[in-house]
Design a protein around this motif. Sequence first.
Motif, PDB file in Angstrom:
ATOM      1  N   LEU A  43       0.815  -1.208   0.000  1.00  0.00           N
ATOM      2  CA  LEU A  43       0.000   0.000   0.000  1.00  0.00           C
ATOM      3  C   LEU A  43       0.851   1.262   0.000  1.00  0.00           C
ATOM      4  CD1 LEU A  43      -2.589  -0.989   2.779  1.00  0.00           C
ATOM      5  CD2 LEU A  43      -2.799  -1.337   0.307  1.00  0.00           C
ATOM      6  N   TYR A  44       0.317   2.279  -0.612  1.00  0.00           N
ATOM      7  CA  TYR A  44       0.829   3.645  -0.456  1.00  0.00           C
ATOM      8  C   TYR A  44      -0.382   4.495  -0.091  1.00  0.00           C
ATOM      9  CZ  TYR A  44       3.116   8.103  -1.260  1.00  0.00           C
ATOM     10  OH  TYR A  44       3.632   9.372  -1.104  1.00  0.00           O
ATOM     11  N   GLY A  45      -0.535   4.744   1.222  1.00  0.00           N
ATOM     12  CA  GLY A  45      -1.763   5.350   1.691  1.00  0.00           C
ATOM     13  C   GLY A  45      -2.898   4.350   1.501  1.00  0.00           C
ATOM     14  N   SER A  46      -3.911   4.748   0.760  1.00  0.00           N
ATOM     15  CA  SER A  46      -5.033   3.843   0.487  1.00  0.00           C
ATOM     16  C   SER A  46      -4.934   3.206  -0.889  1.00  0.00           C
ATOM     17  CB  SER A  46      -6.359   4.609   0.604  1.00  0.00           C
ATOM     18  OG  SER A  46      -6.384   5.695  -0.325  1.00  0.00           O
ATOM     19  N   VAL A  47      -3.844   3.487  -1.604  1.00  0.00           N
ATOM     20  CA  VAL A  47      -3.665   2.975  -2.962  1.00  0.00           C
ATOM     21  C   VAL A  47      -2.911   1.653  -2.916  1.00  0.00           C
ATOM     22  CG1 VAL A  47      -2.667   3.421  -5.232  1.00  0.00           C
ATOM     23  CG2 VAL A  47      -3.642   5.308  -3.897  1.00  0.00           C
ATOM     24  N   VAL A  48      -3.427   0.648  -3.605  1.00  0.00           N
ATOM     25  CA  VAL A  48      -2.756  -0.651  -3.704  1.00  0.00           C
ATOM     26  C   VAL A  48      -1.744  -0.591  -4.842  1.00  0.00           C
ATOM     27  CG1 VAL A  48      -3.057  -3.111  -4.111  1.00  0.00           C
ATOM     28  CG2 VAL A  48      -4.801  -1.840  -2.830  1.00  0.00           C
ATOM     29  N   LEU A  49      -0.462  -0.701  -4.491  1.00  0.00           N
ATOM     30  CA  LEU A  49       0.594  -0.645  -5.497  1.00  0.00           C
ATOM     31  C   LEU A  49       0.787  -1.984  -6.186  1.00  0.00           C
ATOM     32  CD1 LEU A  49       3.281   1.434  -3.552  1.00  0.00           C
ATOM     33  CD2 LEU A  49       1.591   2.254  -5.202  1.00  0.00           C
ATOM     34  N   SER A  50       0.635  -3.058  -5.424  1.00  0.00           N
ATOM     35  CA  SER A  50       0.799  -4.394  -5.996  1.00  0.00           C
ATOM     36  C   SER A  50       0.140  -5.400  -5.080  1.00  0.00           C
ATOM     37  CB  SER A  50       2.288  -4.738  -6.168  1.00  0.00           C
ATOM     38  OG  SER A  50       2.926  -4.808  -4.898  1.00  0.00           O
ATOM     39  N   ASP A  51      -0.162  -6.566  -5.618  1.00  0.00           N
ATOM     40  CA  ASP A  51      -0.662  -7.649  -4.769  1.00  0.00           C
ATOM     41  C   ASP A  51      -0.052  -8.952  -5.242  1.00  0.00           C
ATOM     42  OD1 ASP A  51      -2.850  -9.245  -6.442  1.00  0.00           O
ATOM     43  OD2 ASP A  51      -3.072  -7.109  -6.880  1.00  0.00           O
ATOM     44  N   LEU A  52       0.188  -9.840  -4.290  1.00  0.00           N
ATOM     45  CA  LEU A  52       0.870 -11.095  -4.563  1.00  0.00           C
ATOM     46  C   LEU A  52       0.129 -12.226  -3.859  1.00  0.00           C
ATOM     47  CD1 LEU A  52       3.422 -12.635  -5.621  1.00  0.00           C
ATOM     48  CD2 LEU A  52       4.465 -12.132  -3.388  1.00  0.00           C
ATOM     49  N   THR A  53      -0.127 -13.303  -4.577  1.00  0.00           N
ATOM     50  CA  THR A  53      -0.748 -14.487  -3.990  1.00  0.00           C
ATOM     51  C   THR A  53       0.343 -15.383  -3.408  1.00  0.00           C
ATOM     52  OG1 THR A  53      -2.577 -14.423  -5.576  1.00  0.00           O
ATOM     53  CG2 THR A  53      -2.188 -16.499  -4.424  1.00  0.00           C
ATOM     54  N   ILE A  54       0.163 -15.788  -2.146  1.00  0.00           N
ATOM     55  CA  ILE A  54       1.152 -16.610  -1.459  1.00  0.00           C
ATOM     56  C   ILE A  54       0.458 -17.850  -0.896  1.00  0.00           C
ATOM     57  CG2 ILE A  54       2.627 -14.647  -0.906  1.00  0.00           C
ATOM     58  CD1 ILE A  54       1.468 -14.640   1.908  1.00  0.00           C
ATOM     59  N   THR A  55       1.232 -18.724  -0.273  1.00  0.00           N
ATOM     60  CA  THR A  55       0.644 -19.924   0.321  1.00  0.00           C
ATOM     61  C   THR A  55      -0.146 -19.551   1.568  1.00  0.00           C
ATOM     62  OG1 THR A  55       2.559 -20.372   1.729  1.00  0.00           O
ATOM     63  CG2 THR A  55       2.575 -21.322  -0.501  1.00  0.00           C
ATOM     64  N   LEU A  56      -1.083 -20.411   1.932  1.00  0.00           N
ATOM     65  CA  LEU A  56      -1.910 -20.140   3.101  1.00  0.00           C
ATOM     66  C   LEU A  56      -1.075 -20.106   4.375  1.00  0.00           C
ATOM     67  CD1 LEU A  56      -4.678 -19.676   4.357  1.00  0.00           C
ATOM     68  CD2 LEU A  56      -5.008 -22.167   4.401  1.00  0.00           C
ATOM     69  N   SER A  57      -0.108 -20.994   4.496  1.00  0.00           N
ATOM     70  CA  SER A  57       0.720 -21.010   5.706  1.00  0.00           C
ATOM     71  C   SER A  57       1.525 -19.729   5.837  1.00  0.00           C
ATOM     72  CB  SER A  57       1.654 -22.223   5.704  1.00  0.00           C
ATOM     73  OG  SER A  57       2.513 -22.201   4.577  1.00  0.00           O
ATOM     74  N   ARG A  58       2.091 -19.236   4.755  1.00  0.00           N
ATOM     75  CA  ARG A  58       2.831 -17.961   4.805  1.00  0.00           C
ATOM     76  C   ARG A  58       1.890 -16.809   5.129  1.00  0.00           C
ATOM     77  NH1 ARG A  58       5.947 -16.709  -0.457  1.00  0.00           N
ATOM     78  NH2 ARG A  58       6.345 -14.805   0.751  1.00  0.00           N
ATOM     79  N   TRP A  59       0.693 -16.868   4.575  1.00  0.00           N
ATOM     80  CA  TRP A  59      -0.278 -15.802   4.827  1.00  0.00           C
ATOM     81  C   TRP A  59      -0.663 -15.760   6.300  1.00  0.00           C
ATOM     82  CZ3 TRP A  59      -4.996 -14.842   6.834  1.00  0.00           C
ATOM     83  CH2 TRP A  59      -5.624 -13.655   6.475  1.00  0.00           C
ATOM     84  N   LEU A  60      -0.899 -16.917   6.902  1.00  0.00           N
ATOM     85  CA  LEU A  60      -1.292 -16.968   8.315  1.00  0.00           C
ATOM     86  C   LEU A  60      -0.179 -16.418   9.211  1.00  0.00           C
ATOM     87  CD1 LEU A  60      -3.037 -20.459   8.393  1.00  0.00           C
ATOM     88  CD2 LEU A  60      -4.151 -18.217   8.594  1.00  0.00           C
ATOM     89  N   THR A  61       1.066 -16.725   8.862  1.00  0.00           N
ATOM     90  CA  THR A  61       2.194 -16.179   9.627  1.00  0.00           C
ATOM     91  C   THR A  61       2.244 -14.661   9.494  1.00  0.00           C
ATOM     92  OG1 THR A  61       3.474 -18.210   9.318  1.00  0.00           O
ATOM     93  CG2 THR A  61       4.701 -16.219   9.902  1.00  0.00           C
ATOM     94  N   ALA A  62       2.077 -14.164   8.282  1.00  0.00           N
ATOM     95  CA  ALA A  62       2.078 -12.711   8.057  1.00  0.00           C
ATOM     96  C   ALA A  62       0.902 -12.050   8.773  1.00  0.00           C
ATOM     97  CB  ALA A  62       2.021 -12.418   6.557  1.00  0.00           C
ATOM     98  N   PHE A  63      -0.238 -12.716   8.792  1.00  0.00           N
ATOM     99  CA  PHE A  63      -1.428 -12.179   9.464  1.00  0.00           C
ATOM    100  C   PHE A  63      -1.157 -12.026  10.959  1.00  0.00           C
ATOM    101  CE2 PHE A  63      -5.541 -12.620  11.564  1.00  0.00           C
ATOM    102  CZ  PHE A  63      -6.347 -11.766  10.831  1.00  0.00           C
ATOM    103  N   ALA A  64      -0.583 -13.054  11.576  1.00  0.00           N
ATOM    104  CA  ALA A  64      -0.280 -12.982  13.010  1.00  0.00           C
ATOM    105  C   ALA A  64       0.684 -11.839  13.310  1.00  0.00           C
ATOM    106  CB  ALA A  64       0.313 -14.312  13.481  1.00  0.00           C
ATOM    107  N   ARG A  65       1.672 -11.654  12.453  1.00  0.00           N
ATOM    108  CA  ARG A  65       2.641 -10.564  12.660  1.00  0.00           C
ATOM    109  C   ARG A  65       1.973  -9.200  12.515  1.00  0.00           C
ATOM    110  NH1 ARG A  65       7.524 -13.204   9.040  1.00  0.00           N
ATOM    111  NH2 ARG A  65       8.296 -14.668  10.643  1.00  0.00           N
TER     112      ARG A  65
END
Length: 280
Positions: free
Chosen positions: A87-109
Amino acid sequence: MPFDRLSGAWPDSDPESLLRELIDSVARALPADVASTALTVEFTRSLADRLAQRPGTITRIRLAGPTEALALSWKAGPRWTPTVEQLYGSVVLSDLTITLSRWLTAFARLVAALAVQAAEDSADSERALQTLGILPPGSEIHVDDATLAQDLRTLAARIRRRVPDEAVASVERIGELLADTLPRVAGSGEPEVMLRVAATLYLPDTLRAYLALPPEWATEHVLASGLTPAQTLTMQLDALESAARTMRDAAIERDAAALLVSGRFLADRFAGPRRELDLG
């Protein structure tokens, strides 16, 4: 169907349960106003849902931080789509699809980072109100029984820059030790009472006593003991940390003893005549 915490696998038959637990984890970790701003929940409503005025089925959640957002959605199958948005402010600069396990770790952080930032902002606001005489000194240093785990894990953020760095680190460790021990001693009587007293009284009272002193006096004045107040604080926190670690270890040993008993039961019940489980 509940989440399998041992394997880390979520049953595909009930994907909405994962989304609901993630939503609940945000509600537990963040103040309500922060959670309502950071977390977006999307539903799919059938005609029956609309007629019955039900919210429908959760199909996507999105948690936004200062520089990134994490979105998780699923479709019948189920097919998970875990993405990270830059993000840059409210603008989405890029998005990346990752594995569910990596996503859950990032979510907790991200949840932890938002909790720390919220605690720091709250402490700054309360100190400003103290300066105006609206709130009593030390009101930002609190560990409430109703929000014990959340307050313990954010207490260090509320005292940062106001106590020595080693004291901040010690408070962070004490908070994690006590928060980890809490569910292990729930309903145990005296051990739970001791933990709650240490968390809600001993720890915050020690910090308030130090923060009531003028900063320079606290770091430079030598007491009759030969120590400065800052050094005394460090010693007191060391003692609290040692006690918290002892409580945590005792609780784990009790858990291990229960596991051993269960293991012996399983060995007696299921082991064949030529096979026994060596459980100690």
